[in-house]
Design a protein around this motif. Structure first.
Motif, PDB file in Angstrom:
ATOM      1  N   LYS A  92       0.787  -1.200  -0.090  1.00 30.87           N
ATOM      2  CA  LYS A  92       0.030   0.068  -0.058  1.00 30.87           C
ATOM      3  C   LYS A  92       1.068   1.276  -0.070  1.00 30.87           C
ATOM      4  O   LYS A  92       0.394   2.414  -0.533  1.00 30.87           O
ATOM      5  CB  LYS A  92      -0.927  -0.169   1.231  1.00 30.87           C
ATOM      6  N   SER A  93       2.012   1.232   0.722  1.00 30.91           N
ATOM      7  CA  SER A  93       2.873   2.395   0.817  1.00 30.91           C
ATOM      8  C   SER A  93       3.372   2.818  -0.777  1.00 30.91           C
ATOM      9  O   SER A  93       3.673   3.739  -1.051  1.00 30.91           O
ATOM     10  CB  SER A  93       4.087   2.121   1.798  1.00 30.91           C
ATOM     11  N   GLN A  94       3.785   1.844  -1.551  1.00 30.25           N
ATOM     12  CA  GLN A  94       4.161   1.962  -2.861  1.00 30.25           C
ATOM     13  C   GLN A  94       3.242   2.793  -3.651  1.00 30.25           C
ATOM     14  O   GLN A  94       3.543   3.440  -4.498  1.00 30.25           O
ATOM     15  CB  GLN A  94       4.574   0.600  -3.404  1.00 30.25           C
ATOM     16  N   ILE A  95       1.942   2.083  -3.449  1.00 26.74           N
ATOM     17  CA  ILE A  95       0.826   2.815  -4.334  1.00 26.74           C
ATOM     18  C   ILE A  95       0.742   4.338  -3.869  1.00 26.74           C
ATOM     19  O   ILE A  95       0.640   4.957  -4.714  1.00 26.74           O
ATOM     20  CB  ILE A  95      -0.388   1.873  -4.324  1.00 26.74           C
ATOM     21  N   LYS A  96       0.809   4.541  -2.596  1.00 26.97           N
ATOM     22  CA  LYS A  96       0.818   5.880  -1.914  1.00 26.97           C
ATOM     23  C   LYS A  96       1.782   6.664  -2.705  1.00 26.97           C
ATOM     24  O   LYS A  96       1.392   7.923  -3.275  1.00 26.97           O
ATOM     25  CB  LYS A  96       0.828   5.794  -0.459  1.00 26.97           C
ATOM     26  N   TYR A  97       2.938   6.245  -2.668  1.00 20.67           N
ATOM     27  CA  TYR A  97       4.031   7.132  -3.441  1.00 20.67           C
ATOM     28  C   TYR A  97       4.161   7.165  -4.650  1.00 20.67           C
ATOM     29  O   TYR A  97       4.397   8.233  -5.271  1.00 20.67           O
ATOM     30  CB  TYR A  97       5.302   6.716  -2.680  1.00 20.67           C
ATOM     31  N   VAL A 146       1.309   7.374  -6.436  1.00 24.81           N
ATOM     32  CA  VAL A 146       0.241   8.383  -6.857  1.00 24.81           C
ATOM     33  C   VAL A 146       1.038   9.800  -6.399  1.00 24.81           C
ATOM     34  O   VAL A 146       0.948  10.878  -7.165  1.00 24.81           O
ATOM     35  CB  VAL A 146      -0.838   8.168  -5.912  1.00 24.81           C
ATOM     36  N   HIS A 147       1.558   9.930  -5.112  1.00 21.91           N
ATOM     37  CA  HIS A 147       2.162  11.115  -4.755  1.00 21.91           C
ATOM     38  C   HIS A 147       3.247  11.592  -5.814  1.00 21.91           C
ATOM     39  O   HIS A 147       3.462  12.854  -6.116  1.00 21.91           O
ATOM     40  CB  HIS A 147       3.082  11.120  -3.571  1.00 21.91           C
ATOM     41  N   ASN A 148       4.339  10.719  -6.287  1.00 22.65           N
ATOM     42  CA  ASN A 148       5.011  11.128  -7.393  1.00 22.65           C
ATOM     43  C   ASN A 148       4.461  11.666  -8.406  1.00 22.65           C
ATOM     44  O   ASN A 148       4.986  12.549  -9.315  1.00 22.65           O
ATOM     45  CB  ASN A 148       6.068   9.997  -7.553  1.00 22.65           C
ATOM     46  N   ARG A 149       3.306  10.844  -9.005  1.00 14.65           N
ATOM     47  CA  ARG A 149       2.691  11.506 -10.302  1.00 14.65           C
ATOM     48  C   ARG A 149       2.112  12.870 -10.167  1.00 14.65           C
ATOM     49  O   ARG A 149       2.121  13.615 -11.032  1.00 14.65           O
ATOM     50  CB  ARG A 149       1.622  10.337 -10.560  1.00 14.65           C
ATOM     51  N   LEU A 150       1.359  12.995  -8.878  1.00 16.64           N
ATOM     52  CA  LEU A 150       0.882  14.259  -8.803  1.00 16.64           C
ATOM     53  C   LEU A 150       1.879  15.604  -8.566  1.00 16.64           C
ATOM     54  O   LEU A 150       1.493  16.646  -8.953  1.00 16.64           O
ATOM     55  CB  LEU A 150      -0.032  14.254  -7.584  1.00 16.64           C
ATOM     56  N   THR A 151       2.856  15.337  -7.967  1.00 16.54           N
ATOM     57  CA  THR A 151       3.837  16.370  -7.472  1.00 16.54           C
ATOM     58  C   THR A 151       4.717  16.376  -8.633  1.00 16.54           C
ATOM     59  O   THR A 151       5.260  17.792  -8.931  1.00 16.54           O
ATOM     60  CB  THR A 151       4.504  15.906  -6.371  1.00 16.54           C
ATOM     61  N   GLY A 152       5.015  15.385  -9.507  1.00 18.43           N
ATOM     62  CA  GLY A 152       6.083  15.723 -10.601  1.00 18.43           C
ATOM     63  C   GLY A 152       7.354  15.735 -10.014  1.00 18.43           C
ATOM     64  O   GLY A 152       7.528  15.507  -8.443  1.00 18.43           O
ATOM     65  N   ARG A 153       8.202  15.864 -10.826  1.00 16.64           N
ATOM     66  CA  ARG A 153       9.836  15.807 -10.328  1.00 16.64           C
ATOM     67  C   ARG A 153      10.086  17.280 -10.501  1.00 16.64           C
ATOM     68  O   ARG A 153      10.057  18.155 -11.266  1.00 16.64           O
ATOM     69  CB  ARG A 153      10.605  15.188 -11.274  1.00 16.64           C
ATOM     70  N   LYS A 154      10.428  17.667  -8.990  1.00 16.68           N
ATOM     71  CA  LYS A 154      10.833  19.210  -8.972  1.00 16.68           C
ATOM     72  C   LYS A 154      12.420  19.434  -9.219  1.00 16.68           C
ATOM     73  O   LYS A 154      13.043  18.398  -8.871  1.00 16.68           O
ATOM     74  CB  LYS A 154      10.555  19.740  -7.752  1.00 16.68           C
ATOM     75  N   LYS A 155      12.751  20.719  -9.802  1.00 21.27           N
ATOM     76  CA  LYS A 155      14.174  20.626  -9.763  1.00 21.27           C
ATOM     77  C   LYS A 155      14.853  20.383  -8.466  1.00 21.27           C
ATOM     78  O   LYS A 155      14.467  21.143  -7.418  1.00 21.27           O
ATOM     79  CB  LYS A 155      14.532  22.063 -10.475  1.00 21.27           C
ATOM     80  N   ALA A 156      16.162  19.814  -8.410  1.00 20.43           N
ATOM     81  CA  ALA A 156      16.776  19.923  -7.433  1.00 20.43           C
ATOM     82  C   ALA A 156      17.550  21.276  -7.109  1.00 20.43           C
ATOM     83  O   ALA A 156      17.747  22.006  -7.855  1.00 20.43           O
ATOM     84  CB  ALA A 156      17.936  18.918  -7.449  1.00 20.43           C
ATOM     85  N   GLN A 186      17.502  12.802   0.385  1.00 20.79           N
ATOM     86  CA  GLN A 186      16.559  12.476   1.415  1.00 20.79           C
ATOM     87  C   GLN A 186      15.011  12.922   1.161  1.00 20.79           C
ATOM     88  O   GLN A 186      14.190  12.407   1.829  1.00 20.79           O
ATOM     89  CB  GLN A 186      16.992  13.499   2.709  1.00 20.79           C
ATOM     90  N   LYS A 187      15.019  13.763   0.030  1.00 25.33           N
ATOM     91  CA  LYS A 187      13.647  14.342  -0.247  1.00 25.33           C
ATOM     92  C   LYS A 187      12.949  13.606  -1.406  1.00 25.33           C
ATOM     93  O   LYS A 187      11.918  13.372  -1.553  1.00 25.33           O
ATOM     94  CB  LYS A 187      13.720  15.666  -0.809  1.00 25.33           C
ATOM     95  N   ARG A 188      13.886  12.415  -1.962  1.00 28.17           N
ATOM     96  CA  ARG A 188      13.545  11.716  -3.208  1.00 28.17           C
ATOM     97  C   ARG A 188      13.629  10.372  -3.009  1.00 28.17           C
ATOM     98  O   ARG A 188      14.222   9.603  -3.940  1.00 28.17           O
ATOM     99  CB  ARG A 188      14.254  12.146  -4.355  1.00 28.17           C
ATOM    100  N   LEU A 189      13.534   9.735  -1.652  1.00 26.85           N
ATOM    101  CA  LEU A 189      13.861   8.298  -1.512  1.00 26.85           C
ATOM    102  C   LEU A 189      12.966   7.379  -2.521  1.00 26.85           C
ATOM    103  O   LEU A 189      11.796   7.792  -2.573  1.00 26.85           O
ATOM    104  CB  LEU A 189      13.588   7.913   0.159  1.00 26.85           C
ATOM    105  N   GLU A 190      13.320   6.497  -2.912  1.00 20.49           N
ATOM    106  CA  GLU A 190      12.605   5.746  -3.802  1.00 20.49           C
ATOM    107  C   GLU A 190      11.340   4.689  -3.014  1.00 20.49           C
ATOM    108  O   GLU A 190      11.515   3.312  -3.187  1.00 20.49           O
ATOM    109  CB  GLU A 190      13.299   4.921  -4.793  1.00 20.49           C
ATOM    110  N   LEU A 191      10.779   5.441  -2.397  1.00 23.59           N
ATOM    111  CA  LEU A 191       9.690   4.595  -1.531  1.00 23.59           C
ATOM    112  C   LEU A 191       8.653   3.957  -2.332  1.00 23.59           C
ATOM    113  O   LEU A 191       7.909   2.921  -1.968  1.00 23.59           O
ATOM    114  CB  LEU A 191       9.103   5.324  -0.445  1.00 23.59           C
ATOM    115  N   HIS A 192       8.596   4.393  -3.687  1.00 24.88           N
ATOM    116  CA  HIS A 192       7.499   3.737  -4.455  1.00 24.88           C
ATOM    117  C   HIS A 192       8.116   2.433  -5.085  1.00 24.88           C
ATOM    118  O   HIS A 192       7.267   1.673  -5.528  1.00 24.88           O
ATOM    119  CB  HIS A 192       7.101   4.647  -5.783  1.00 24.88           C
TER     120      HIS A 192
END
Length: 563
Positions: free
Chosen positions: A23-28, A30-40, A195-201
């Motif tokens: 479930k945590s993978q699905i959560k992240y 969805v989160h990654n799709r919604l927030t997109g990849r912000k510039k570092a 630390q902000k982009r851990l691959e929790l998905h």
């Protein structure tokens, strides 16, 4: 109707893929799709930094490793990775004509380690200045904070490789104060972004690399609070990813060796400051060393089960040397690894390794192949019967290398054991998988993704190998030869001969079997290393199976000649 049926099939494939995720993978996801990849944020100021003793001479200066890279090419600005060459430069260091895997590997900056090795042998400033030039160019060309260079996985490996280099070059870097400050500031920015982009998905080995890099970074940048938090998280992943029998849970012996190396370097780094963690890591390292040695020794190279190749992880020879020198660890051999599903069989001049395990952890099957009940066999220490390997993560051969026919196992009614699709996805898959080792016999059984039972037993009888298959339907068993050998067809049998023409063994089939030797085409593709695909010969034995046991026998010659 055809379009509707296609949509249904596509929906079912996605459902069968996604239902295994946590479930945590699905959560992240969805989160990654919604927030997109912000510039570092590519600029930061490192508050403090210390030392990380990560250089391991038996790994980083070992001939097996250094032959992968040409220092002379590096000095000229040319980088060869996975049998492809390029000249890094330009915004994001992106080379569109190269594969995504090659571009990813470029951003690891692993190719800088041989420069430090050359420096340690001969402290010529050209090696250090070349290292410094590559680092400066990477920092300057990747200031946009986007692209592969800022992917969390490439950051994880690049930071570790840079710390290895810093330890390898030693004081010459610290004396170059302006560059040392510039490099540390860049590494600190990468460490913060990671630390902000851990691959929790995704989890799996990617998440492991993320946690390891942050924990080491916390040691290096002297942030004890971060260190304590990530030490706990890394410990949890070690407990989950390293199975009780010592095998990494993705069941790729290549990734097993990569994670073993990670733990060795982590143990060396924490030893001065965290003796308790150091001792805990030694226990895991011992188990992983036992498994690596037991499964690979005698096969002649990295076993090709699931995604694997011989030019990514460090060689077993160098790892064993480093284990002895750094940790006084000597592996203890074993035959059965039931948690992973790997079983070994030893006979006179032969070794057999069979896979009777799950395709991968259910929520992380991206490196899995349809290789259940397949085996690899070495003769006199050289690969003889082999799985086809991996070769590439992107490309037209990717589906083939993951297919059932690419492995020394049985295809039933033309169906795949599991439904591998895309680059790293699996939908329906094998189930009820089990195996065991009994003296001179190993055996396993399973249900394919369509519910077809499959059983196999392999037995050594002094001078022959008996392979007993039990399936129902039209059966096709494949026997892929390693380079350097060829088949010679005869009546109801095929002889395996060396390039010199010496007889190695005779493959004897049952009455009514049909044999075909493939000498060209996709099915003959073989890749013991990433980026290099060869053509080998493949024997196909087919028969109408009624569920009873069916035997194919390999009769070996008494003596080894010019093999």
């Amino acid at each position: 109707m055809g379009m509707i049926e296609n949509m249904r099939n596509k929906f079912d494939r996605y459902y069968q893929t996604l239902k295994y995720l946590k479930k945590s993978q699905i959560k992240y996801l969805v989160h990654n799709r919604l927030t997109g990849r912000k510039k570092a944020a590519t600029s930061a100021q490192a508050p403090a930094y210390g030392d990380l003793p990560l250089w391991i001479p038996r790994l980083d200066q070992h001939p097996d490793y250094r032959k992968r890279f040409s220092v002379e090419e590096l000095l000229e600005g040319k980088v060869t990775l996975l049998h492809e060459s390029g000249h890094p430069g330009g915004t994001g260091w992106r080379e569109p004509e190269k594969s995504h895997l090659w571009n990813f590997n470029l951003h690891y900056l692993e190719f800088l380690i041989p420069l430090a090795a050359a420096w340690r042998e001969e402290p010529d400033r050209k090696y250090y200045e070349c290292f410094r030039d590559y680092c400066r160019r990477w920092i300057e060309d990747n200031r946009e904070g986007t692209g592969d260079g800022w992917h969390p996985y490439t950051i994880s490996l690049r930071l570790t490789n840079l710390w290895i280099c810093l330890d390898g070059f030693g004081e010459v870097v610290r004396e170059d104060k302006e560059f040392f400050r510039q490099l540390n500031d860049s590494m600190y920015a990468q460490y913060l972004h990671l630390q902000k982009r851990l691959e929790l998905h995704l989890l799996g080995n990617h998440y492991f690399e993320n946690l390891k890099a942050v924990m080491l970074g916390a040691l290096y940048f002297k942030e004890p609070g971060v260190y304590d938090a990530y030490k706990i998280r890394l410990g949890d992943e070690i407990a989950e990813q390293i199975l009780p029998d010592g095998v990494h849970y993705e069941r790729s012996l290549m990734y097993h060796k990569l994670i073993l190396e990670d733990l060795m370097r982590t143990a060396k780094a924490v030893k001065p400051a965290d003796r308790l963690l150091y001792q805990e890591l030694l226990g895991t390292i011992q188990k992983m060393a036992d498994a690596m040695y037991s499964l690979e020794e005698g096969l002649g190279r990295t076993p090709l089960f699931n995604d694997a190749g011989d030019n990514v992880a460090r060689s077993m020879t160098s790892l064993l040397a480093a284990l002895r020198e750094e940790f006084l660890i000597t592996p203890v051999p074993g035959q059965a690894f039931p948690d992973a599903g790997y079983y070994c069989l030893h006979g006179k001049n032969i070794k057999i390794l069979m896979d009777a395990g799950e395709i991968a952890p259910s929520y992380m099957p991206g490196h899995g192949h349809c290789d259940a009940l397949s085996f690899e066999l070495s003769w006199c220490g050289k690969p003889l019967l082999v799985n086809s390997g991996t070769g590439q993560y992107q490309g037209e051969l990717r589906p083939y290398f993951r297919s059932t026919a690419a492995h020394n196992t049985v295809v039933i009614d033309g169906e795949e054991q599991s439904e591998c699709w895309g680059e790293h996805r699996v939908a329906r898959r094998i189930s009820q998988v089990s195996g065991q080792a009994e003296g001179d016999r190993i055996r396993g059984k399973l249900l394919t993704c369509t519910g077809k039972p499959q059983g196999r037993s392999i037995e050594w009888n002094g001078q022959s190998v008996e392979i007993w298959d039990q399936v129902h339907g039209f059966a096709q068993a494949y026997f892929h030869l390693a380079p350097g050998f060829f088949y010679e067809e005869q009546d109801r049998k095929a002889q395996i001969r060396s390039e010199a023409g010496d007889l190695v063994c005779t493959v004897q089939v049952a009455p009514g079997d049909h044999i075909t030797v493939h000498r060209q085409g996709r099915i003959c593709s073989y890749a013991s290393e990433f980026g290099r695909i060869e053509q080998t010969e493949v024997l196909e034995v087919s028969w109408p199976a009624d569920g009873s046991e069916h035997m194919i026998q390999l009769n070996f010659t008494e003596t080894r000649k010019n093999i």
